[in-house]
Design an enzyme around this catalytic site. Sequence first.
Site, PDB file in Angstrom:
ATOM      1  N   CYS A   1       0.811  -1.211   0.000  1.00  0.00           N
ATOM      2  CA  CYS A   1       0.000   0.000   0.000  1.00  0.00           C
ATOM      3  C   CYS A   1       0.855   1.276   0.000  1.00  0.00           C
ATOM      4  O   CYS A   1       1.427   1.627  -1.003  1.00  0.00           O
ATOM      5  CB  CYS A   1      -0.976  -0.021   1.173  1.00  0.00           C
ATOM      6  SG  CYS A   1      -2.388   1.097   0.951  1.00  0.00           S
TER       7      CYS A   1
ATOM      8  N   ARG B   1     -12.693   5.201  -2.213  1.00  0.00           N
ATOM      9  CA  ARG B   1     -11.855   4.146  -1.657  1.00  0.00           C
ATOM     10  C   ARG B   1     -12.222   2.827  -2.311  1.00  0.00           C
ATOM     11  O   ARG B   1     -13.401   2.517  -2.517  1.00  0.00           O
ATOM     12  CB  ARG B   1     -12.028   4.034  -0.147  1.00  0.00           C
ATOM     13  CG  ARG B   1     -11.449   5.214   0.617  1.00  0.00           C
ATOM     14  CD  ARG B   1     -11.164   4.851   2.056  1.00  0.00           C
ATOM     15  NE  ARG B   1      -9.990   3.992   2.189  1.00  0.00           N
ATOM     16  CZ  ARG B   1      -8.726   4.433   2.186  1.00  0.00           C
ATOM     17  NH1 ARG B   1      -8.462   5.718   2.029  1.00  0.00           N
ATOM     18  NH2 ARG B   1      -7.726   3.584   2.340  1.00  0.00           N
TER      19      ARG B   1
ATOM     20  N   HIS C   1      -3.888  -6.479   1.544  1.00  0.00           N
ATOM     21  CA  HIS C   1      -3.649  -6.550   2.983  1.00  0.00           C
ATOM     22  C   HIS C   1      -4.208  -7.877   3.487  1.00  0.00           C
ATOM     23  O   HIS C   1      -4.395  -8.814   2.755  1.00  0.00           O
ATOM     24  CB  HIS C   1      -4.359  -5.400   3.699  1.00  0.00           C
ATOM     25  CG  HIS C   1      -4.141  -4.069   3.079  1.00  0.00           C
ATOM     26  ND1 HIS C   1      -2.900  -3.511   2.974  1.00  0.00           N
ATOM     27  CD2 HIS C   1      -5.000  -3.174   2.525  1.00  0.00           C
ATOM     28  CE1 HIS C   1      -3.004  -2.325   2.392  1.00  0.00           C
ATOM     29  NE2 HIS C   1      -4.265  -2.108   2.103  1.00  0.00           N
TER      30      HIS C   1
END
Length: 242
Positions: free
Chosen positions: A97, A131, A194
């Site tokens: 990220c 997002r 993630h």
Amino acid sequence: MTRNERPLTILQLYPRDMNIYGDWGNVLSLSRRARRHGYAPRLVDYNPGDAFPEEVDILVGGGGQDSGQSVIQEDLHAIAPRLRRLAEDGAPMLVICGLYQLFGHDFTTVDGEVLRGIGIFDAHTVGGRERLIGNIVTESEEFGRIVGYENHSGLTTLGPDVQRLGTVVKGEGNNLEDDHEGARHRNVIGSYLHGSLLPKNPRISDFLVEAAARRRYGDFAPAEIDDSLAERAREVAAGRPR
């Protein structure tokens, strides 16, 4: 020196400011995987102002808010020559990220601030208003199916001098325009996955351990490891709704 006495130094890059998506889980998983293969992992944290260790076998870096990226930027550029030399020498790295973005050329935030990257990846990132959140599945020629969870607003576009980590099967990946996820340069892996990434994707852990062992010791003899629990976890994660 027997195999289980051979040390491997795992450096966690900026855990104080870039560790908000369970990135410690990647370090823990990698450490245990290295031990299962017969090595003695040594964990080292590096934060701004610390002395960079003389020996680094594997580097792991995580995600953070835009503010965290601003905090580390000056220090990151101070150690950038060392990081680039390690990358070109074949040292394995995993950056997730926020650090994935800063390992590219630049990251332009949604407010127009330009954070200069260190150029290990031929990639540019811009902040988006939306997002990209949810379970994600990609296919990789080297690692097979990679499963994880993405949560980012940065939109990353790869240049011609870097290859994607995987092709998106479910989810968004690097951006909203193509089917790319992550990036690869030599033994450096960048990704938006993630969740944490490594516990569900042991083939990537094995790649990092093997690359480190071959670089430092010139050989690697993998142990036989039962990954049935990880496979079940992968199946559950891959089957979850977006």
